[in-house]
Enzyme design. Structure first.
Site, mmCIF file in Angstrom:
data_model
loop_
_atom_site.group_PDB
_atom_site.id
_atom_site.type_symbol
_atom_site.label_atom_id
_atom_site.label_comp_id
_atom_site.label_asym_id
_atom_site.label_seq_id
_atom_site.Cartn_x
_atom_site.Cartn_y
_atom_site.Cartn_z
ATOM 1 N N GLN A 199 -13.673 -6.828 9.865
ATOM 2 C CA GLN A 199 -14.076 -6.412 8.524
ATOM 3 C C GLN A 199 -15.509 -5.900 8.573
ATOM 4 O O GLN A 199 -16.402 -6.571 9.076
ATOM 5 C CB GLN A 199 -13.993 -7.595 7.543
ATOM 6 C CG GLN A 199 -12.620 -8.253 7.484
ATOM 7 C CD GLN A 199 -11.678 -7.529 6.552
ATOM 8 O OE1 GLN A 199 -11.963 -6.428 6.089
ATOM 9 N NE2 GLN A 199 -10.554 -8.133 6.262
ATOM 10 N N GLY A 234 -7.896 -14.663 4.375
ATOM 11 C CA GLY A 234 -6.862 -14.928 5.363
ATOM 12 C C GLY A 234 -7.309 -15.883 6.440
ATOM 13 O O GLY A 234 -7.222 -17.101 6.304
ATOM 14 N N LYS A 288 0.823 -1.217 0.000
ATOM 15 C CA LYS A 288 0.000 0.000 0.000
ATOM 16 C C LYS A 288 0.860 1.272 0.000
ATOM 17 O O LYS A 288 0.748 2.133 0.878
ATOM 18 C CB LYS A 288 -0.957 0.005 1.193
ATOM 19 C CG LYS A 288 -1.931 -1.168 1.214
ATOM 20 C CD LYS A 288 -2.864 -1.075 2.416
ATOM 21 C CE LYS A 288 -3.871 -2.211 2.434
ATOM 22 N NZ LYS A 288 -3.240 -3.516 2.758
ATOM 23 N N LEU A 289 1.688 1.411 -0.999
ATOM 24 C CA LEU A 289 2.574 2.578 -1.080
ATOM 25 C C LEU A 289 1.767 3.870 -1.139
ATOM 26 O O LEU A 289 0.757 3.965 -1.827
ATOM 27 C CB LEU A 289 3.466 2.474 -2.318
ATOM 28 C CG LEU A 289 4.344 1.223 -2.434
ATOM 29 C CD1 LEU A 289 5.177 1.293 -3.711
ATOM 30 C CD2 LEU A 289 5.239 1.061 -1.216
#
Length: 240
Positions: free
Chosen positions: A194, A214, A62-63
């Site tokens: 979530q 996940g 997530k740059l």
């Protein structure tokens, strides 16, 4: 797999990660997601180790920085041979374009350029958080759509968004634009942290290109069985 199922390797220790992976069959070509926690602890070497064993890697960092910094970082990530990587869409079109340029320039000759995915709104974000903390005047669906169009204009290969938002906007994008959706939970699994979730089958029906799963797999008593059941639900319409 044309529509990948990425297993999120959200561990704090690589021994735990390898222990989990060794419980799975047919590991060659398996799609996995490696996030910040593991990458920051073990660095590029963990990516190389996974790649050497045949895993297809979604490197989710997530740059989000000034364009020049993101471009130079993407250049380095491209050399690792990952399948895809991420930037924050909120960084703006110039930053996204810079990331794309960095990936293209950094990819070794003869190798595929990693796909660039722009993160829209995290699946932990609710309408209340968007309005009261981010002070956004749009609702979630419209905000995600706006960021998605911005990402496409900046030549990203796709976006990360909730599976709940895909159906209403998929027709506005080209067929090869990817909609990668976390927040996937089987019917029997709790939502945990979530806020916007769907089952694998619902995500497929809504038009997701790929899903990220996940804990329903990594924390299952029988990870292989959990993976197969989720994959079956995700792939059930492939023959149609």
């Amino acid at each position: 797999m044309n529509k990948p199922l990425f297993i999120a390797l959200d561990y704090d220790d690589q021994e735990k990660m390898w222990l989990f992976l060794n419980q799975l069959k047919d590991k060659q070509g398996l799609h996995v997601k490696l996030g910040m926690e593991m990458f920051y602890q073990y660095g590029p070497e963990i990516v190389r180790d996974l790649s050497a064993k045949g895993y297809q890697i979604f490197l989710d960092l997530k740059l989000h920085d000034i364009p020049n910094t993101v471009k130079r970082t993407a250049h380095q990530l491209a050399a690792l041979g990952v399948y895809c990587t991420t930037v924050h869409a909120l960084g703006g079109k110039q930053m996204i374009q810079a990331a794309k340029e960095g990936l293209i320039e950094g990819t070794p000759a003869g190798k595929p350029v990693p796909k660039l995915l722009a993160v829209t709104e995290l699946t932990s974000i609710s309408e209340e958080v968007l309005k009261n903390e981010q002070h956004c005047s749009l609702n979630l669906a419209d905000e995600v759509k706006s960021l998605a169009h911005q990402a496409q204009e900046a030549e990203a290969d796709g976006i990360i968004c909730s599976p709940l938002e895909v159906k209403a906007m998929k027709s506005e994008f080209s067929d090869d634009f990817m909609f990668v959706t976390p927040g996937i939970r089987p019917k029997s699994y709790q939502k945990d942290d979530q806020a916007r979730v769907a089952t694998p089958g619902q995500a497929r029906e809504n038009g997701s290109t790929a899903i990220v799963v996940g804990r329903p797999i990594t924390q299952a008593a029988d990870p292989q069985k959990a993976y197969e059941e989720i994959l079956k639900d995700w792939s059930k319409n492939d023959a149609k």
